[in-house]
Design a protein around this motif. Sequence first.
Motif, PDB file in Angstrom:
ATOM      1  N   SER A  51       0.834  -1.206   0.000  1.00 56.99           N
ATOM      2  CA  SER A  51       0.000   0.000   0.000  1.00 56.99           C
ATOM      3  C   SER A  51       0.866   1.252   0.000  1.00 56.99           C
ATOM      4  N   ARG A  52       2.147   1.107   0.291  1.00 54.40           N
ATOM      5  CA  ARG A  52       3.074   2.243   0.359  1.00 54.40           C
ATOM      6  C   ARG A  52       3.974   2.367  -0.874  1.00 54.40           C
ATOM      7  N   PRO A  54       5.664   3.391  -4.221  1.00 51.42           N
ATOM      8  CA  PRO A  54       5.657   4.673  -4.933  1.00 51.42           C
ATOM      9  C   PRO A  54       5.003   4.548  -6.311  1.00 51.42           C
ATOM     10  N   ALA A  55       4.983   5.640  -7.022  1.00 45.62           N
ATOM     11  CA  ALA A  55       4.305   5.713  -8.321  1.00 45.62           C
ATOM     12  C   ALA A  55       4.809   4.686  -9.323  1.00 45.62           C
ATOM     13  N   ASP A  56       6.057   4.249  -9.181  1.00 45.71           N
ATOM     14  CA  ASP A  56       6.601   3.258 -10.128  1.00 45.71           C
ATOM     15  C   ASP A  56       6.153   1.841  -9.788  1.00 45.71           C
ATOM     16  N   ASP A  57       5.216   1.706  -8.841  1.00 42.40           N
ATOM     17  CA  ASP A  57       4.704   0.408  -8.389  1.00 42.40           C
ATOM     18  C   ASP A  57       5.799  -0.518  -7.866  1.00 42.40           C
ATOM     19  N   ARG A 107       1.034  -5.348  -8.946  1.00 45.21           N
ATOM     20  CA  ARG A 107       0.916  -4.822  -7.589  1.00 45.21           C
ATOM     21  C   ARG A 107      -0.073  -5.620  -6.732  1.00 45.21           C
TER      22      ARG A 107
END
Length: 148
Positions: A51-52, A54-57, A107
């Motif tokens: 859940s944490r 970053p944008a790059d998964d 993810r």
Amino acid sequence: MEPCAECGAPMEPRSCDELFQTLLALDHARQAPWGPLHGVSVACFLLQHPSRLPADDGAMAWALLHAYLEGGLDDVNQLVGRARRGNSHRAQGRPAPAVRGAALPHRDAPHSRFSVTIHDVAVDGSFPSSEFTEGVRAWAAATVDAWK
């Protein structure tokens, strides 16, 4: 008390968040063994707490773990160096460097509980130096294995 919903670690006597803050304080002191393993430790924590991510998964975290497990800190440092050069203002307009490593799982991919978590590496909550390097290697391996 319930275990951590993301990594399965016990939440007592300290939660994953509390342990992570303790680890970050040790990392930022830049002293061995914690400082040199900062990127690897953060990558393990993020991939065990998706859940944490970053944008790059988690692509960079995933690449860091693979680099560490395949070539140790030298490979991690090379990867981080390439990424920093790619983020430099001097590199504007050029493509970002490729992130090495196995393809990142989706993810939301189902994964097993982790056999080694931050709780295990913390030992008594202090992340003892005598066990830290071995603990991080086991943490990285367990993280990658669970996401396969």
